[in-house]
Design a protein around this motif. Structure first.
Motif, short mmCIF file in Angstrom:
data_model
loop_
_atom_site.label_atom_id
_atom_site.label_comp_id
_atom_site.label_asym_id
_atom_site.label_seq_id
_atom_site.Cartn_x
_atom_site.Cartn_y
_atom_site.Cartn_z
N ALA A 70 45.03 39.20 42.06
CA ALA A 70 44.14 38.03 41.92
C ALA A 70 44.04 37.22 43.22
N ASP A 71 45.05 37.34 44.10
CA ASP A 71 45.05 36.57 45.35
C ASP A 71 44.32 37.27 46.50
N LEU A 72 43.91 38.53 46.31
CA LEU A 72 43.17 39.21 47.38
C LEU A 72 41.87 38.45 47.63
N PRO A 73 41.48 38.29 48.91
CA PRO A 73 40.28 37.49 49.22
C PRO A 73 39.06 37.92 48.42
N PHE A 74 38.88 39.22 48.21
CA PHE A 74 37.71 39.72 47.49
C PHE A 74 37.65 39.14 46.07
N PHE A 75 38.80 38.93 45.45
CA PHE A 75 38.81 38.39 44.09
C PHE A 75 38.94 36.87 44.08
N ALA A 76 39.77 36.35 44.98
CA ALA A 76 40.00 34.90 45.00
C ALA A 76 38.72 34.13 45.33
N GLY A 77 37.79 34.77 46.08
CA GLY A 77 36.56 34.09 46.46
C GLY A 77 35.49 34.08 45.39
N GLN A 78 35.72 34.77 44.29
CA GLN A 78 34.68 34.89 43.26
C GLN A 78 34.74 33.76 42.25
N GLN A 79 33.61 33.59 41.53
CA GLN A 79 33.57 32.67 40.39
C GLN A 79 33.27 33.53 39.18
N ARG A 80 34.31 34.01 38.55
CA ARG A 80 34.11 34.96 37.46
C ARG A 80 33.95 34.25 36.12
N PHE A 81 32.69 34.00 35.77
CA PHE A 81 32.38 33.43 34.45
C PHE A 81 32.18 34.57 33.44
N THR A 82 31.31 35.51 33.80
CA THR A 82 30.98 36.61 32.89
C THR A 82 32.04 37.71 32.94
N PHE A 83 32.56 37.96 34.14
CA PHE A 83 33.51 39.07 34.31
C PHE A 83 34.96 38.59 34.34
N ALA A 84 35.23 37.43 33.73
CA ALA A 84 36.58 36.86 33.79
C ALA A 84 37.65 37.82 33.26
N ARG A 85 37.32 38.58 32.24
CA ARG A 85 38.32 39.46 31.61
C ARG A 85 38.29 40.89 32.14
N CYS A 86 37.17 41.23 32.81
CA CYS A 86 36.97 42.63 33.19
C CYS A 86 38.01 43.06 34.25
N GLY A 87 38.71 44.14 33.96
CA GLY A 87 39.74 44.62 34.88
C GLY A 87 41.10 44.07 34.54
N ILE A 88 41.13 43.09 33.62
CA ILE A 88 42.40 42.46 33.29
C ILE A 88 42.89 42.90 31.92
N ILE A 89 41.98 42.89 30.93
CA ILE A 89 42.42 43.22 29.56
C ILE A 89 42.18 44.70 29.22
#
Ligand code: FMN
Length: 525
Positions: free
Chosen positions: A80-99
């Motif tokens: 989650a701390d990688l710049p590619f992910f930390a820079g995003q605003q994940r409203f729709t994809f908040a769970r994708c890749g996590i659950i």
């Protein structure tokens, strides 16, 4: 040890299944998730450790031991701390890749069903008002306000209404619909159930392209698992048969009805007389999947992000010749250059970027000189292009833009449903004109001669050919622009109507590829 490995089609294509099997064989508890959306680190393995998920990638099956002891050279740290992910605003994809995409428990534990519960506690009009207030616009291409579409269906009087999800995702360089369906299918289901409550529809269809077998399976399984949760609303999957035009909403409705997919004339609007002649909401996957957030967190929270009249976030898809291809969800307003060079890291080939095509095969080509363009529906329209489904395809300087213009016309001629003449015939004539332009460009220069009679003879012969075509560049480009004009204003749908975007943007921004002198670059102030 618990490890997370994606089961997304892109991850599997890069070897994720073999990697997962290797970790299972080593006795790990392997949870298969959707994709996080950064393909250059797939197959990605995340090892759970003290509440963090430590990523390693790309990983091969032989790497199990070094990943587990932490010594693997591709250790990425907390994902989650990688710049590619930390820079995003994940409203729709908040769970994708996590659950785990098919775990009802996981979904509920990560804010799932909160939007549906909130919606069902409200009268339908209040739900429609919330969607209006969020500023959400259709993510399938046209950017039409979703709340206004829903209002029309809510106001229509009928015994039967339908919710149709457009998951045909035919645009080149796009994969967000697929990623969401594979990585968080309950989110789409929840969005459709909310739409059903909002407009008074009892049944929904998800029309998925046949090229997405994983998404089809995930949606079918998720529908079965959540049937009780969304009752009395019901859902079913319909599978397409490979026609680009079946992503056009009225052709899609014909296809669901069992007919050959042909574009319908409007009016009537599908909102009033859509599927089986009944009032129908038809929305893209991303439009419907944005709705649970809006109902759970509030329309203001969604509308707080964005640019101008483009509110909320856009899941941007970086594809083609780009170093860090993947899905990047961010509020509108980020510039094209930030996306392509900043986040995408430029081309994968290492050569300079020559052009990017935004919005699929009907989208315009933009040169790097236009990279300060903000991601915004209006700004793109003003610049002669479109955002569409937010696919960005990157090309390096080996690109021949005249061939790309020809390809756009050829694509239109192949995919045309044939119902209207400007699209069906215009695109075929367009290919011919571009073939003449390319032939003229590639023809060897005329050999200078000091025999004046040679030129005289040629002129005399030509003047006696009554149907002689002026194959000169100027005449041919005039013809091409005329043709584009007819297609743009005369076509029944945006297939013929938008094909001029790639053609004319190529011609306007890259005239040198058509045999014209290169444009004089304006000096920077
Ligand atoms: N919309 C999609 O969501 N997916 C598609 O694959 C798609 N393909 C299209 C292909 C053509 C030729 C045209 C003209 C349009 C296409 N559209 C596609 C746009 C749809 O017609 C329609 O605008 C969309 O489903 C409306 O949903 P939205 O308001 O949520 O964007």
């Amino acid at each position: 040890t618990r490890v997370y490995i994606s089961r997304d089609m892109a991850s599997v294509a890069l070897g994720a299944d073999d990697v997962a099997r290797a970790f299972e064989a080593a006795g790990c508890d392997v949870v298969r998730t959707g994709s996080r959306g950064l393909f250059s680190i797939e197959p990605l393995v995340e090892v759970e450790s003290e509440g963090q998920r430590i990523g390693f990638g790309p990983v091969r099956p032989a790497d199990v031991a070094t990943v587990l002891d932490g010594s693997h050279k591709a250790r990425l740290g907390n994902v989650a701390d990688l710049p590619f992910f930390a820079g995003q605003q994940r409203f729709t994809f908040a769970r994708c890749g996590i659950i785990d995409p098919l775990s009802l428990q996981d979904y509920a534990d990560h804010d799932g069903w909160r939007g549906l519960d909130a919606a069902r506690a409200m009268p339908p009009q209040a739900v429609v008002d919330a969607v209006k207030a969020s500023g959400l616009r259709g993510r399938g291409g046209a950017g039409f306000p979703t709340g206004i579409k829903w209002q029309t269906v809510l106001d229509a009087v009928s015994d039967a209404k339908f919710i149709v999800c457009n998951a045909d995702e035919g645009d080149s360089g796009t994969f967000a619909d697929r990623m969401l369906m594979e990585g968080d299918p309950f989110c789409l289901i929840e969005g459709m159930a909310i739409a059903g409550h909002a407009v008074g529809a009892g049944h929904g269809y998800i029309y998925i392209r046949s090229e997405y077998p994983f998404a089809i399976a995930a949606m079918q399984e998720a529908i079965a698992l959540s049937a009780e949760r969304i009752a009395p609303f019901t859902l079913e999957v319909r599978v397409g048969a490979g026609a680009y035009v079946c992503g056009e909403e009225t052709a899609l409705l014909d296809s669901i009805e069992g007919k050959r997919g042909q574009v319908r004339a409007k009016p009537p609007l599908p909102a009033l007389a859509g599927l089986f002649g009944q009032p129908t909401v038809i929305n893209n996957v991303l439009s419907l999947a944005a709705v649970p957030f809006i109902l759970a967190k509030g329309a203001e929270a969604y509308a707080a992000v964005g640019f101008g009249r483009s509110r909320g976030t856009m899941p941007v898809q970086l594809a083609g010749n780009v170093k860090h291809g993947g899905l990047y969800e961010i509020g509108f307003g980020i510039t094209l250059g930030e996306l392509v060079n900043g986040i995408g890291g430029g081309t994968a080939s290492g050569r300079p970027v020559r052009a990017v095509q935004v919005g699929g095969p009907l989208g315009a080509y933009f040169p790097p000189g236009m990279f300060d363009l903000p991601f915004d529906y209006e700004a793109f329209a003003q610049a002669g292009g479109l955002i569409g489904h937010a696919g960005i395809t990157v090309f390096d300087d080996s690109l021949d833009m005249a061939h790309m213009a020809r390809f756009a016309m050829e694509f239109c001629s192949v995919e045309s449903c044939g119902k209207c003449t400007p699209c069906r015939i215009g695109s075929t004539r367009g290919v011919e004109v571009l073939d003449r332009i390319i032939a003229g460009r590639d023809a060897p220069a005329p050999v200078p001669t000091d025999q004046p009679w040679e030129g005289y003879l040629k002129t005399a012969l030509n003047s006696r050919t009554p149907d002689r075509i002026d194959t000169g560049l100027e005449a041919q480009t005039t013809l091409l622009r005329d043709l584009c004009d007819t297609m743009k204003y005369g076509s029944l749908c945006a297939l013929g109507g938008f094909t001029p975007y790639p053609v004319l943007s190529a011609l306007d921004h890259f005239p040198e590829d058509f045999g014209a002198p290169a444009p004089i670059k304006e000096a920077a102030e």
